[in-house]
Design a protein around this motif. Structure first.
Motif, PDB file in Angstrom:
ATOM      1  N   LYS A   1      40.458  43.017  41.468  1.00 38.97           N
ATOM      2  CA  LYS A   1      40.504  41.830  42.330  1.00 38.97           C
ATOM      3  C   LYS A   1      39.881  42.121  43.696  1.00 38.97           C
ATOM      4  O   LYS A   1      39.105  41.325  44.230  1.00 38.97           O
ATOM      5  N   GLN A   2      40.258  43.286  44.199  1.00 39.76           N
ATOM      6  CA  GLN A   2      39.717  43.663  45.495  1.00 39.76           C
ATOM      7  C   GLN A   2      38.193  43.811  45.440  1.00 39.76           C
ATOM      8  O   GLN A   2      37.487  43.427  46.374  1.00 39.76           O
ATOM      9  N   LEU A   3      37.701  44.363  44.322  1.00 40.65           N
ATOM     10  CA  LEU A   3      36.249  44.515  44.174  1.00 40.65           C
ATOM     11  C   LEU A   3      35.575  43.152  44.076  1.00 40.65           C
ATOM     12  O   LEU A   3      34.511  42.921  44.695  1.00 40.65           O
TER      13      LEU A   3
ATOM     14  N   GLU B   1      51.622  50.372  34.957  1.00 39.62           N
ATOM     15  CA  GLU B   1      51.403  50.594  36.386  1.00 39.62           C
ATOM     16  C   GLU B   1      49.938  50.835  36.686  1.00 39.62           C
ATOM     17  O   GLU B   1      49.391  50.300  37.663  1.00 39.62           O
ATOM     18  N   ARG B   2      49.292  51.659  35.843  1.00 38.99           N
ATOM     19  CA  ARG B   2      47.865  51.920  36.048  1.00 38.99           C
ATOM     20  C   ARG B   2      47.043  50.656  35.850  1.00 38.99           C
ATOM     21  O   ARG B   2      46.064  50.418  36.566  1.00 38.99           O
ATOM     22  N   THR B   3      47.486  49.832  34.838  1.00 41.47           N
ATOM     23  CA  THR B   3      46.765  48.584  34.581  1.00 41.47           C
ATOM     24  C   THR B   3      46.871  47.653  35.780  1.00 41.47           C
ATOM     25  O   THR B   3      45.877  47.035  36.193  1.00 41.47           O
ATOM     26  N   ARG B   4      48.099  47.555  36.341  1.00 39.57           N
ATOM     27  CA  ARG B   4      48.265  46.722  37.533  1.00 39.57           C
ATOM     28  C   ARG B   4      47.432  47.239  38.690  1.00 39.57           C
ATOM     29  O   ARG B   4      46.829  46.456  39.450  1.00 39.57           O
ATOM     30  N   ALA B   5      47.385  48.557  38.807  1.00 41.52           N
ATOM     31  CA  ALA B   5      46.580  49.139  39.877  1.00 41.52           C
ATOM     32  C   ALA B   5      45.106  48.835  39.672  1.00 41.52           C
ATOM     33  O   ALA B   5      44.375  48.504  40.627  1.00 41.52           O
ATOM     34  N   LEU B   6      44.646  48.934  38.401  1.00 47.07           N
ATOM     35  CA  LEU B   6      43.236  48.636  38.108  1.00 47.07           C
ATOM     36  C   LEU B   6      42.931  47.156  38.331  1.00 47.07           C
ATOM     37  O   LEU B   6      41.850  46.807  38.848  1.00 47.07           O
ATOM     38  N   GLU B   7      43.896  46.290  37.913  1.00 53.28           N
ATOM     39  CA  GLU B   7      43.689  44.857  38.136  1.00 53.28           C
ATOM     40  C   GLU B   7      43.596  44.544  39.621  1.00 53.28           C
ATOM     41  O   GLU B   7      42.766  43.732  40.052  1.00 53.28           O
TER      42      GLU B   7
END
Length: 593
Positions: free
Chosen positions: A330-332, A320-326
């Protein structure tokens, strides 16, 4: 005749030697006779009545329990064997009678046969008040302690109050419990083996029997989860077995008793040791060992299960954290793109697209009028220019716009084939030789096939344009052989160049899906290998490309957790090879997850 002195001494020596040998022979004979007599003992002495009775009864009908090991039981070859049977064989040698076996199906049938005087002798029976009414008994020749068999530690008969207790039907223990005042639910059994099995399975709480029979049954059945506890002597009598004789044959009772008394202790020990071979229960076979082992094993299992569960939960949280970081990454990335391109794209959309729309309408209007050839040519050139400008605007907007991937399981080979089909006209029109080698065993992976199709069409068209450009530059566009090769396979990463370009995304030996696209175009300058994926970078002539196709392709591949790299071909052929890698999990990896 006169003898010389020397001859006389020789004769005297020979005589002494003969006397010595004769003396030793007498001693040897005496010892042999003594030994024989000690083993066979003196012949039995019977009264006149007993002798007469034996003459009148040369055959005696004897019944034995078919299922009472090791005392007596019927073997697989339908022959009786056991301790009591060995006693009968010795008695048959000592007495002028023959024992005739009488077969009965159950112990109850044997007792009834004795009451009906259809049986003369029972080879092993315990004495009690009920049986004394129709039987005579010899003195006991066998005795075994009483035991309680259970999966618990019952040490006294009082511990069995309110329990279901098994006993063999019509056995000594059956009679004992019927006459007692214990509050016990009696479960009558066919034999001791069935009782041991029922106790082991928990069908009854306990069983009462004798040590020899139970030990034999437990050893034969290989059962190790039961406790065998001796009943204290003050709570019971030993199981004492005698020969049971018809009530109307008292002379047989006295004859048998004399014969039994004549059996030596050595013979009795030999028979007993032949059939009773008890081995002490080792510590590892006892419940004192297995209970702690089971508890410790259970604790370890719970601990391991808890750790695995915690690891699984931790993996889920990490995912979940990895998906959030990804997502944040992407947003960055898109934020950085919009920082550099967003304003330009918005300005182009408002400031350029509207005038282009006006120009397009004007061109369409003028084309509807009657024009000479020169005006028509100018209008067509204007149309081409407007379309190129519109293409640039669409490329800018596509580069700056974030779209959610529509992921589903599919095969990359299908996407490649569909992409080839869409550009098939360009391949045939330009006489390009296509070499398509796709691994049929390629696994399915999650993908947005429409976005990947956009990537492959862009790469194929770039390859076609590069090959046509190379042919034009060399001036032999009609004679040059144009070849496009596309390969797919599953392989382990071994190329250090790929590992370096993946920036840690892929490791040596990692299993991946590899796509290779090879052309025979102009090739790349060394410094352009990484620059080709930068926004707005292009090697095409001015007005022929926006420089956004490869940048958008890398973004799409990146969103699929893959990588794309480009370099000059490694097979000494002029041209470019594009390498695309996708990670995947085989069955072993899925199980480990």
């Amino acid at each position: 005749m006169l003898y010389k002195k020397k001859d006389y001494q020789s004769i005297n020596y020979t005589g002494r030697l003969l006397k010595t040998l004769l003396f030793l022979a007498v001693i040897f004979l005496f010892n042999s006779l003594y030994a024989f007599d000690s083993e066979t003992k003196a012949p039995l002495v019977f009264t006149v009545e007993e002798t007469q009775w034996l003459k009148e009864h040369p055959e005696i009908r004897v019944a034995s329990d078919q299922d009472f090991p090791p005392v007596e039981w019927l073997s697989d070859n339908n022959q009786f064997q056991g301790i009591a049977i060995d006693y009968l064989r010795i008695l048959e040698k000592k007495l002028p009678v023959k024992f005739i076996p009488v077969s009965k199906n159950s112990w109850s049938d044997i007792l009834q046969g004795m009451k009906d005087q259809k049986i003369d002798l029972i080879s092993a029976i315990a004495r009690n008040h009920t049986r004394e009414q129709y039987l005579l008994f010899t003195r006991p020749y066998l005795s075994f302690p009483a035991v309680i068999i259970s999966s618990h530690q019952y040490k006294h008969l009082n511990d069995l109050q309110g329990k279901r207790v098994g006993v063999v039907t019509d056995s000594y223990w059956d009679d004992l419990l019927k006459q007692s005042d214990f509050n016990i639910e009696i479960v009558r059994l066919e034999n001791d083996e069935s009782g041991v099995e029922m106790v082991s399975l928990g069908a009854i709480d306990a069983m009462i029997s004798n040590l020899a029979t139970v030990s034999y049954a437990v050893k034969k059945m290989g059962i190790s989860n039961l406790n065998i506890v001796h009943v204290p002597k003050h709570e019971h009598r030993m199981l004492e077995l005698s020969f049971g004789i018809r009530k109307d044959w008292p002379l047989l009772q006295s004859v048998l008793q004399k014969a039994i008394d004549s059996i030596s202790e050595e013979e009795k020990d030999h028979i007993y040791n032949k059939w009773i071979k008890l081995q002490p229960i080792t510590f590892w076979q006892s419940t004192q060992f297995w209970y702690p082992v089971i508890i410790i094993t259970l604790i370890i299992f719970i601990g391991v299960f808890s750790i695995l569960l915690w690891n699984r939960t931790l993996k889920q949280k990490i995912a979940e954290r990895t998906r959030a970081l990804e997502k944040a990454q992407k947003q960055l990335i898109y934020a950085e793109k919009m920082e550099s391109v967003g304003r330009l794209s918005a300005g182009v959309a408002h400031e350029v697209k509207n005038p282009l729309a006006i120009l397009q309408m004007s061109i369409d209007y003028l084309k509807g009028e009657k024009n000479d050839e020169t005006v028509s040519t100018i209008l067509n050139d204007m149309q081409d220019a407007v379309e190129r400008a519109d293409s640039v605007i669409k490329g800018l907007l596509d580069f700056s716009r974030e779209k959610e991937l529509q992921m589903q399981q599919d095969n990359i080979n299908t996407v490649i084939k569909n992409s080839i089909h869409l550009i098939e006209h360009d391949i045939k029109q330009n006489n390009i030789s296509l070499n398509l080698k796709l691994d049929k065993q390629l696994p399915d992976i999650p993908m947005d096939k429409n976005r990947l199709q956009q990537v492959f069409i862009n790469l194929f068209m770039n390859a076609i344009q590069a090959m046509l450009t190379a042919a034009k530059q060399q001036g032999n566009i009609n004679n040059r052989v144009l070849k496009l090769a596309v390969y797919s396979s599953v392989k382990s990463v071994t190329d250090s160049w790929i590992i370096e370009n993946s920036e840690g995304q892929f490791k040596t030996g990692q299993k991946v899906i590899e796509i290779k696209i090879l052309d025979t175009g102009t090739g790349l300058d060394k410094q352009h290998e990484t620059a080709v994926f930068e926004p707005f970078f292009t090697t095409k002539a001015q007005g022929e490309g926006t420089g956004l196709g490869l940048s958008v392709s890398r973004s799409i591949i990146g969103l699929h957790h893959g990588m794309i790299a480009m370099r000059n071909r490694m097979d000494n052929t002029e041209g470019v090879e594009v390498i695309i890698l996708f990670p995947f999990k085989n069955n072993k990896d899925k199980l480990n997850d």
